[in-house]
Design a protein around this motif. Sequence first.
Motif, PDB file in Angstrom:
ATOM      1  N   THR A  30       0.804  -1.188   3.976  1.00 19.50           N
ATOM      2  CA  THR A  30       1.521  -2.408   3.644  1.00 19.50           C
ATOM      3  C   THR A  30       2.981  -2.273   4.049  1.00 19.50           C
ATOM      4  OG1 THR A  30       2.290  -3.816   1.827  1.00 19.50           O
ATOM      5  CG2 THR A  30       1.890  -1.530   1.296  1.00 19.50           C
ATOM      6  N   ILE A  31       3.628  -3.417   4.254  1.00 13.57           N
ATOM      7  CA  ILE A  31       5.070  -3.381   4.544  1.00 13.57           C
ATOM      8  C   ILE A  31       5.881  -3.213   3.260  1.00 13.57           C
ATOM      9  CG2 ILE A  31       5.155  -4.603   6.756  1.00 13.57           C
ATOM     10  CD1 ILE A  31       5.684  -7.193   5.161  1.00 13.57           C
ATOM     11  N   GLU A  32       5.245  -3.372   2.099  1.00 10.77           N
ATOM     12  CA  GLU A  32       5.971  -3.258   0.826  1.00 10.77           C
ATOM     13  C   GLU A  32       5.231  -2.301  -0.097  1.00 10.77           C
ATOM     14  OE1 GLU A  32       7.823  -6.534  -1.808  1.00 10.77           O
ATOM     15  OE2 GLU A  32       6.948  -7.583  -0.077  1.00 10.77           O
ATOM     16  N   PRO A  33       5.328  -0.986   0.177  1.00  8.12           N
ATOM     17  CA  PRO A  33       4.528  -0.029  -0.601  1.00  8.12           C
ATOM     18  C   PRO A  33       4.908   0.009  -2.075  1.00  8.12           C
ATOM     19  CG  PRO A  33       6.046   1.115   0.883  1.00  8.12           C
ATOM     20  CD  PRO A  33       6.145  -0.343   1.209  1.00  8.12           C
ATOM     21  N   LYS A  34       3.894   0.063  -2.930  1.00  7.35           N
ATOM     22  CA  LYS A  34       4.085   0.150  -4.384  1.00  7.35           C
ATOM     23  C   LYS A  34       3.686   1.541  -4.890  1.00  7.35           C
ATOM     24  CE  LYS A  34       5.082  -4.287  -5.400  1.00  7.35           C
ATOM     25  NZ  LYS A  34       5.356  -4.886  -4.091  1.00  7.35           N
ATOM     26  N   ALA A  35       3.384   2.447  -3.971  1.00  8.11           N
ATOM     27  CA  ALA A  35       3.052   3.830  -4.312  1.00  8.11           C
ATOM     28  C   ALA A  35       3.374   4.667  -3.080  1.00  8.11           C
ATOM     29  CB  ALA A  35       1.566   3.967  -4.681  1.00  8.11           C
ATOM     30  N   ASP A  36       3.374   5.981  -3.265  1.00 10.30           N
ATOM     31  CA  ASP A  36       3.682   6.899  -2.171  1.00 10.30           C
ATOM     32  C   ASP A  36       2.821   6.588  -0.942  1.00 10.30           C
ATOM     33  OD1 ASP A  36       5.011   9.133  -1.140  1.00 10.30           O
ATOM     34  OD2 ASP A  36       3.292  10.404  -1.598  1.00 10.30           O
ATOM     35  N   THR A  37       1.539   6.426  -1.176  1.00 15.07           N
ATOM     36  CA  THR A  37       0.621   5.954  -0.131  1.00 15.07           C
ATOM     37  C   THR A  37       0.088   4.602  -0.573  1.00 15.07           C
ATOM     38  OG1 THR A  37      -0.037   8.196   0.449  1.00 15.07           O
ATOM     39  CG2 THR A  37      -1.536   6.440   1.116  1.00 15.07           C
ATOM     40  N   HIS A  38       0.211   3.599   0.277  1.00 12.63           N
ATOM     41  CA  HIS A  38      -0.270   2.249  -0.064  1.00 12.63           C
ATOM     42  C   HIS A  38      -0.831   1.619   1.205  1.00 12.63           C
ATOM     43  CE1 HIS A  38       0.631  -1.863  -2.236  1.00 12.63           C
ATOM     44  NE2 HIS A  38      -0.581  -1.832  -1.669  1.00 12.63           N
ATOM     45  N   LEU A  39      -2.167   1.644   1.284  1.00 13.39           N
ATOM     46  CA  LEU A  39      -2.865   1.107   2.452  1.00 13.39           C
ATOM     47  C   LEU A  39      -3.555  -0.202   2.098  1.00 13.39           C
ATOM     48  CD1 LEU A  39      -4.653   4.394   3.652  1.00 13.39           C
ATOM     49  CD2 LEU A  39      -2.491   3.432   4.519  1.00 13.39           C
ATOM     50  N   LEU A  40      -3.772  -1.010   3.109  1.00  9.43           N
ATOM     51  CA  LEU A  40      -4.570  -2.231   2.963  1.00  9.43           C
ATOM     52  C   LEU A  40      -5.810  -2.082   3.837  1.00  9.43           C
ATOM     53  CD1 LEU A  40      -1.656  -4.804   3.424  1.00  9.43           C
ATOM     54  CD2 LEU A  40      -2.607  -3.952   1.255  1.00  9.43           C
ATOM     55  N   SER A  74      -9.033  10.369   4.367  1.00  8.98           N
ATOM     56  CA  SER A  74      -8.320  10.646   5.625  1.00  8.98           C
ATOM     57  C   SER A  74      -6.817  10.490   5.446  1.00  8.98           C
ATOM     58  CB  SER A  74      -8.854   9.775   6.769  1.00  8.98           C
ATOM     59  OG  SER A  74      -8.525   8.432   6.541  1.00  8.98           O
ATOM     60  N   ALA A  75      -6.401   9.786   4.379  1.00 11.89           N
ATOM     61  CA  ALA A  75      -4.962   9.693   4.053  1.00 11.89           C
ATOM     62  C   ALA A  75      -4.546  10.842   3.133  1.00 11.89           C
ATOM     63  CB  ALA A  75      -4.661   8.342   3.401  1.00 11.89           C
ATOM     64  N   GLY A  76      -5.471  11.758   2.843  1.00 17.17           N
ATOM     65  CA  GLY A  76      -5.142  12.930   2.033  1.00 17.17           C
ATOM     66  C   GLY A  76      -5.253  12.702   0.538  1.00 17.17           C
ATOM     67  N   LEU A  77      -5.874  11.599   0.143  1.00 15.56           N
ATOM     68  CA  LEU A  77      -5.954  11.263  -1.282  1.00 15.56           C
ATOM     69  C   LEU A  77      -7.264  11.767  -1.884  1.00 15.56           C
ATOM     70  CD1 LEU A  77      -4.729   7.541  -1.053  1.00 15.56           C
ATOM     71  CD2 LEU A  77      -3.362   9.582  -1.578  1.00 15.56           C
ATOM     72  N   THR A  78      -7.163  12.379  -3.051  1.00 17.60           N
ATOM     73  CA  THR A  78      -8.372  12.750  -3.794  1.00 17.60           C
ATOM     74  C   THR A  78      -8.575  11.770  -4.945  1.00 17.60           C
ATOM     75  OG1 THR A  78      -6.989  14.377  -4.906  1.00 17.60           O
ATOM     76  CG2 THR A  78      -8.462  15.190  -3.206  1.00 17.60           C
ATOM     77  N   GLY A  79      -7.465  11.346  -5.568  1.00 15.75           N
ATOM     78  CA  GLY A  79      -7.514  10.292  -6.579  1.00 15.75           C
ATOM     79  C   GLY A  79      -6.661   9.131  -6.109  1.00 15.75           C
ATOM     80  N   TYR A  80      -7.097   7.942  -6.402  1.00 12.48           N
ATOM     81  CA  TYR A  80      -6.395   6.750  -5.902  1.00 12.48           C
ATOM     82  C   TYR A  80      -6.861   5.543  -6.701  1.00 12.48           C
ATOM     83  CZ  TYR A  80     -10.857   6.617  -3.456  1.00 12.48           C
ATOM     84  OH  TYR A  80     -12.191   6.636  -3.175  1.00 12.48           O
ATOM     85  N   ARG A  81      -6.155   4.437  -6.522  1.00  9.80           N
ATOM     86  CA  ARG A  81      -6.525   3.170  -7.176  1.00  9.80           C
ATOM     87  C   ARG A  81      -6.832   2.147  -6.099  1.00  9.80           C
ATOM     88  NH1 ARG A  81      -2.396   1.827 -11.541  1.00  9.80           N
ATOM     89  NH2 ARG A  81      -3.717   3.332 -12.610  1.00  9.80           N
ATOM     90  N   THR A  82      -7.899   1.376  -6.294  1.00 10.94           N
ATOM     91  CA  THR A  82      -8.209   0.271  -5.380  1.00 10.94           C
ATOM     92  C   THR A  82      -8.088  -1.027  -6.152  1.00 10.94           C
ATOM     93  OG1 THR A  82     -10.543   0.658  -5.853  1.00 10.94           O
ATOM     94  CG2 THR A  82      -9.722   1.475  -3.771  1.00 10.94           C
ATOM     95  N   ILE A  83      -7.427  -1.986  -5.526  1.00  4.42           N
ATOM     96  CA  ILE A  83      -7.199  -3.290  -6.164  1.00  4.42           C
ATOM     97  C   ILE A  83      -7.498  -4.367  -5.131  1.00  4.42           C
ATOM     98  CG2 ILE A  83      -5.417  -4.857  -7.094  1.00  4.42           C
ATOM     99  CD1 ILE A  83      -3.854  -2.413  -8.012  1.00  4.42           C
ATOM    100  N   GLY A 103      -1.995   5.546  -3.953  1.00  4.77           N
ATOM    101  CA  GLY A 103      -2.116   6.925  -4.414  1.00  4.77           C
ATOM    102  C   GLY A 103      -0.982   7.768  -3.871  1.00  4.77           C
ATOM    103  N   GLY A 104      -1.174   9.060  -3.942  1.00  6.14           N
ATOM    104  CA  GLY A 104      -0.187   9.980  -3.408  1.00  6.14           C
ATOM    105  C   GLY A 104       0.761  10.514  -4.452  1.00  6.14           C
ATOM    106  N   ASP A 105       0.821   9.866  -5.589  1.00  6.09           N
ATOM    107  CA  ASP A 105       1.557  10.391  -6.730  1.00  6.09           C
ATOM    108  C   ASP A 105       0.769   9.992  -7.974  1.00  6.09           C
ATOM    109  OD1 ASP A 105       2.122   7.667  -6.627  1.00  6.09           O
ATOM    110  OD2 ASP A 105       4.187   7.977  -5.989  1.00  6.09           O
ATOM    111  N   GLN A 106       1.205  10.485  -9.131  1.00  4.58           N
ATOM    112  CA  GLN A 106       0.449  10.183 -10.350  1.00  4.58           C
ATOM    113  C   GLN A 106       0.645   8.711 -10.721  1.00  4.58           C
ATOM    114  OE1 GLN A 106      -1.745  12.137 -12.203  1.00  4.58           O
ATOM    115  NE2 GLN A 106      -2.137  10.160 -13.142  1.00  4.58           N
ATOM    116  N   LEU A 107      -0.435   7.946 -10.714  1.00  8.15           N
ATOM    117  CA  LEU A 107      -0.332   6.532 -11.084  1.00  8.15           C
ATOM    118  C   LEU A 107      -0.361   6.399 -12.604  1.00  8.15           C
ATOM    119  CD1 LEU A 107      -2.841   4.984  -8.509  1.00  8.15           C
ATOM    120  CD2 LEU A 107      -0.354   5.055  -8.348  1.00  8.15           C
ATOM    121  N   PRO A 108       0.363   5.415 -13.135  1.00 10.23           N
ATOM    122  CA  PRO A 108       0.294   5.176 -14.575  1.00 10.23           C
ATOM    123  C   PRO A 108      -1.084   4.652 -14.961  1.00 10.23           C
ATOM    124  CG  PRO A 108       1.543   3.440 -13.484  1.00 10.23           C
ATOM    125  CD  PRO A 108       1.215   4.445 -12.425  1.00 10.23           C
TER     126      PRO A 108
END
Length: 110
Positions: A30-40, A74-83, A103-108
């Motif tokens: 995304t152009i406006e990341p809300k986490a360390d890694t933020h893919l669409l 492939s983005a190196g994430l083991t835990g992540y959130r999908t929305i 993902g990429g950091d600890q999500l709340p």
Amino acid sequence: MSDCIFCKIVAGELPAKVVYENDQLLAFPTIEPKADTHLLVIPKKHTENLNTLTADDADMIAHLMTTLPKIAASAGLTGYRTITNTGAEGGQEVFHMHFHILGGDQLPGF
Ligand code: 5GP
Ligand code: ZN
């Protein structure tokens, strides 16, 4: 759809840093990341959101859901959130269905 920015990315008419592509799907940051890694993750075929899916989309959505973990890995994430945001009241701003991978950091907690 001609006025859809994600269709334009699929068509190569707008730039995106594609991190995953196959015949049905495309993933890019995304152009406006809300986490360390933020893919669409988007289907190449235009559909507005979950509300506009039909039975004909069953294979596509199953493929998308089963490919999400591969894209996250492939983005190196083991835990992540999908929305996926559905409709304006659901916070959707781009009306071409997409799944956020965060993902990429600890999500709340949610
Ligand atoms: P929504 O709010 O519809 O669920 O999410 C839309 C997402 O698309 C947001 O993360 C927003 O930053 C992103 N976005 C909007 N326009 C563009 C664009 O032109 N390129 C990319 N890479 N992301 C975009
Ligand atoms: Zn579109």
